[in-house]
Design an enzyme around this catalytic site. Structure first.
Site, PDB file in Angstrom:
ATOM      1  N   LYS A  22       0.841  -1.212   0.000  1.00 16.23           N
ATOM      2  CA  LYS A  22       0.000   0.000   0.000  1.00 16.23           C
ATOM      3  C   LYS A  22       0.872   1.257   0.000  1.00 16.23           C
ATOM      4  CE  LYS A  22      -1.803   1.815   3.948  1.00 16.23           C
ATOM      5  NZ  LYS A  22      -1.576   3.259   4.042  1.00 16.23           N
ATOM      6  N   ASN A  23       1.891   1.272   0.860  1.00 16.79           N
ATOM      7  CA  ASN A  23       2.670   2.493   1.025  1.00 16.79           C
ATOM      8  C   ASN A  23       3.613   2.769  -0.143  1.00 16.79           C
ATOM      9  OD1 ASN A  23       1.383   2.986   3.377  1.00 16.79           O
ATOM     10  ND2 ASN A  23       3.138   2.644   4.733  1.00 16.79           N
ATOM     11  N   CYS A 126      -5.170   8.998   9.585  1.00 18.60           N
ATOM     12  CA  CYS A 126      -5.205   8.235  10.830  1.00 18.60           C
ATOM     13  C   CYS A 126      -5.131   9.167  12.036  1.00 18.60           C
ATOM     14  CB  CYS A 126      -3.997   7.306  10.913  1.00 18.60           C
ATOM     15  SG  CYS A 126      -4.209   5.763  10.061  1.00 18.60           S
ATOM     16  N   ARG A 131       0.759  14.758  13.190  1.00 20.34           N
ATOM     17  CA  ARG A 131       1.203  14.546  11.810  1.00 20.34           C
ATOM     18  C   ARG A 131       1.167  15.810  10.947  1.00 20.34           C
ATOM     19  NH1 ARG A 131      -1.062   8.913   9.574  1.00 20.34           N
ATOM     20  NH2 ARG A 131       1.051   8.512   8.941  1.00 20.34           N
ATOM     21  N   ASP A 316       4.670   0.852  11.944  1.00 21.18           N
ATOM     22  CA  ASP A 316       3.480   0.198  11.386  1.00 21.18           C
ATOM     23  C   ASP A 316       3.341  -1.262  11.823  1.00 21.18           C
ATOM     24  OD1 ASP A 316       2.744   2.510  10.153  1.00 21.18           O
ATOM     25  OD2 ASP A 316       3.294   1.896   8.125  1.00 21.18           O
ATOM     26  N   ARG A 408      -8.714  -0.498   4.547  1.00 18.12           N
ATOM     27  CA  ARG A 408      -7.833   0.514   3.961  1.00 18.12           C
ATOM     28  C   ARG A 408      -6.480  -0.097   3.604  1.00 18.12           C
ATOM     29  NH1 ARG A 408      -6.482   4.843   7.742  1.00 18.12           N
ATOM     30  NH2 ARG A 408      -5.034   5.125   6.040  1.00 18.12           N
TER      31      ARG A 408
HETATM   32  C1  UD1 Z   1       4.388   7.075   6.267  1.00 16.15           C
HETATM   33  C2  UD1 Z   1       3.540   5.840   6.094  1.00 16.15           C
HETATM   34  C3  UD1 Z   1       2.987   5.381   7.433  1.00 16.15           C
HETATM   35  C4  UD1 Z   1       4.137   5.164   8.424  1.00 16.15           C
HETATM   36  C5  UD1 Z   1       5.036   6.402   8.497  1.00 16.15           C
HETATM   37  C6  UD1 Z   1       6.290   6.174   9.324  1.00 16.15           C
HETATM   38  C7  UD1 Z   1       2.577   5.965   3.885  1.00 16.15           C
HETATM   39  C8  UD1 Z   1       1.362   6.154   3.038  1.00 16.15           C
HETATM   40  N1  UD1 Z   1       2.440   6.139   5.197  1.00 16.15           N
HETATM   41  O1  UD1 Z   1       3.568   8.095   6.808  1.00 16.15           O
HETATM   42  O2  UD1 Z   1       2.280   4.150   7.225  1.00 16.15           O
HETATM   43  O3  UD1 Z   1       3.607   4.919   9.702  1.00 16.15           O
HETATM   44  O4  UD1 Z   1       5.470   6.781   7.165  1.00 16.15           O
HETATM   45  O5  UD1 Z   1       7.015   5.100   8.837  1.00 16.15           O
HETATM   46  O6  UD1 Z   1       3.629   5.645   3.379  1.00 16.15           O
HETATM   47  N2  UD1 Z   1       6.503  14.890  10.548  1.00 16.15           N
HETATM   48  C9  UD1 Z   1       6.587  16.226  10.835  1.00 16.15           C
HETATM   49  N3  UD1 Z   1       6.435  17.125   9.798  1.00 16.15           N
HETATM   50  C10 UD1 Z   1       6.179  16.712   8.519  1.00 16.15           C
HETATM   51  C11 UD1 Z   1       6.112  15.342   8.240  1.00 16.15           C
HETATM   52  C12 UD1 Z   1       6.289  14.441   9.281  1.00 16.15           C
HETATM   53  O7  UD1 Z   1       6.800  16.619  11.980  1.00 16.15           O
HETATM   54  O8  UD1 Z   1       6.053  17.575   7.639  1.00 16.15           O
HETATM   55  C13 UD1 Z   1       6.693  13.901  11.640  1.00 16.15           C
HETATM   56  C14 UD1 Z   1       5.445  13.058  11.898  1.00 16.15           C
HETATM   57  O9  UD1 Z   1       4.548  13.704  12.762  1.00 16.15           O
HETATM   58  C15 UD1 Z   1       6.050  11.812  12.513  1.00 16.15           C
HETATM   59  C16 UD1 Z   1       7.391  11.668  11.769  1.00 16.15           C
HETATM   60  O10 UD1 Z   1       7.663  12.956  11.223  1.00 16.15           O
HETATM   61  O11 UD1 Z   1       6.318  12.021  13.864  1.00 16.15           O
HETATM   62  C17 UD1 Z   1       7.400  10.646  10.662  1.00 16.15           C
HETATM   63  O12 UD1 Z   1       6.304  10.819   9.816  1.00 16.15           O
HETATM   64  P1  UD1 Z   1       6.337  10.459   8.271  1.00 16.15           P
HETATM   65  O13 UD1 Z   1       7.489   9.546   8.006  1.00 16.15           O
HETATM   66  O14 UD1 Z   1       6.271  11.721   7.479  1.00 16.15           O
HETATM   67  O15 UD1 Z   1       4.981   9.660   8.088  1.00 16.15           O
HETATM   68  P2  UD1 Z   1       4.081   9.612   6.795  1.00 16.15           P
HETATM   69  O16 UD1 Z   1       4.884   9.827   5.590  1.00 16.15           O
HETATM   70  O17 UD1 Z   1       2.869  10.452   7.006  1.00 16.15           O
END
Ligand code: UD1
Length: 429
Positions: A22-23, A126, A131, A316, A408
């Site tokens: 999915k990711n 989620c 986030r 995850d 999902r």
């Molecule tokens: C992706 C995955 C999700 C997984 C996560 C971490 C997909 C579709 N989703 O989510 O399943 O749990 O990686 O492996 O691939 N953060 C900030 N600012 C930002 C972006 C992120 O502070 O602009 C923080 C987030 O709050 C979190 C950390 O960075 O604490 C990591 O998040 P991130 O790796 O960005 O998660 P996603 O890409 O949303």
């Protein structure tokens, strides 16, 4: 709303085909926006999130066709999806659509890079912490986009195109790495991403962009170097197997005991999660066919694990590991460092008889001999599957409510598990 009924106690034996990730599928579909030629994706999983993203891309005017099954096709083989973004009629991604799935925010990168503008709603997704999207926006700013936030929307503009830049992420972010990598692929000159995410899904997307004529190097390491090109072309790409689905079923087998071949799974995508599984007492063997997971006789051993970006233990799989350790012979400790508030499964696992103590980001799990079936509620994608794992080993019947969270991210979960001897069924309505 559908529910899932499970009567626990059966060991799992047989074979489970692993679907496309999915990711990876989601950002790969979004990468289709980067070109006016056709991007053909193979092995795309049939998931609610994939259909949701289809709707979002459709809203931008993208034509997506999904090939139906042909006679003789393996019922579990993924779909082939053709993405045709020849014409982008609308560069706005509205709240009604983006709020349903966080990853759809990532359209912002390709849209601003190819069209010079994007208006994308701030995401929902989620309920696992705040986030934010600040890293995405800082990366786009560094590439020369003007960013404005107004009435819940991000407006990104780069009428004269983006320019390569040196970007150092303050924290590893999968999504921000995708956004920056996609945007930089069409920027003028060279971009260097430091402290980039190393997740296999990033590598998959980078490989796909390279097949489209992109010039990305270093994917899979924390420094990614992207040389922008004026345009990208069509390509064929196959989505890599889902390491989270793999780890989930591996933990289910470790939980119930038994012997299952996870066909099509790749050990290298699991990295430290495999070590954790072995530490818990699962026997894992790697072959060309996939991963074989067994646990016979011996009980589950307690572990101490901290979630971390790849190649560390994935957040995850945290909920699933917690379900497994509820029946360990001793006390386990799981520390969640990626998302705050990602412990919503704790209350529900407790309804099955688990003993878990929470202290900030640390969960201490005191293993119990038996879990007992109960009605429980799914709260997010990975939490819901941890309840399935718990219920598979619990005595008697469990009813899992709000299973749309499961749909999902897990393709035909009940079919895959019942084929291995689990007593599991979906009740409609
Ligand atoms: C992706 C995955 C999700 C997984 C996560 C971490 C997909 C579709 N989703 O989510 O399943 O749990 O990686 O492996 O691939 N953060 C900030 N600012 C930002 C972006 C992120 O502070 O602009 C923080 C987030 O709050 C979190 C950390 O960075 O604490 C990591 O998040 P991130 O790796 O960005 O998660 P996603 O890409 O949303």
């Amino acid at each position: 709303m559908d529910r899932i009924r499970i009567v626990g106690g059966n060991p799992l034996t047989g074979s489970i085909p692993i679907s496309g990730a999915k990711n990876a599928a989601l950002p790969l579909m979004i990468a289709g926006l980067l070109t006016d030629e056709k991007l053909v994706l193979h092995n795309v999983p049939r998931l609610a999130d994939v259909s949701q993203l289809q709707r979002i891309l459709g809203n931008h005017g993208i034509d997506i066709t999904v090939n139906g099954k042909r006679r003789g096709d393996d019922p579990y083989s993924g779909q082939t999806m053709e993405i045709d973004a020849r014409v982008i009629v609308d560069t706005t991604a509205p709240y009604e659509l983006v709020s349903k799935m966080r990853a759809s925010f990532w359209v912002i990168g390709p849209l601003v890079a190819r069209m010079g503008e994007a208006k994308v709603s701030l995401p929902g997704g989620c309920a696992i912490g705040t986030r934010p999207v600040d890293f995405h926006l800082d990366a786009l700013r560094a590439l020369g986009a003007e960013i404005e936030i107004d009435a819940g929307y991000v407006l990104a503009r780069a009428p004269k195109g983006l320019k390569g830049a040196h970007i150092l992420f303050p924290k590893v972010s999968v999504g921000a790495t995708h956004t920056a990598m996609m945007a930089a692929s069409l920027a003028e000159g060279e971009t260097i991403l430091e402290n980039a995410a190393r997740e296999p899904e990033i590598v998959d997307v980078a490989d796909c962009i390279n097949a489209m004529g992109g010039r990305i190097e270093g994917q899979g390491t924390s420094t990614i170097r992207i040389t922008g090109v004026p345009r990208l072309k069509g390509a064929h790409h196959s989505v890599l197997p889902d390491r989270i689905e793999t780890g989930t079923y591996a933990m289910a087998v470790a939980m119930t005991g038994g012997d299952v071949m996870l066909s099509g799974a790749r050990a290298d995508l699991l990295d430290s999660a495999l070590d954790t599984l072995r530490e818990c007492g699962a026997e894992v063997t790697v072959s060309n066919e996939g991963l074989r997971v067994k646990r016979n006789g011996a009980g589950i051993s307690p572990v101490e694990v901290t979630t971390a970006p790849f190649p560390g233990f994935p957040t995850d799989l945290q909920a699933q590991l917690m379900a497994l350790t509820t029946r360990a012979r001793g006390t386990s400790k799981i520390t969640e460092t990626i998302f705050e508030n990602r412990f919503m499964h704790v209350q529900e696992l407790a309804r099955l008889g688990a003993r878990i103590h929470l202290d900030g980001e640390i969960a201490t799990i005191e293993g119990v001999e038996k879990l007992k079936g109960a009605p429980v509620m799914a709260t997010d994608l990975r939490a819901s599957v941890s309840l399935v794992i718990g219920a598979l080993a619990a005595e008697g019947e469990s009813m899992i409510h709000r299973v749309y969270h499961l749909d999902r991210g897990f393709e035909r979960l009940e079919e895959k598990l019942s084929a291995c001897g689990a007593e599991i069924e979906r009740l409609a309505g």
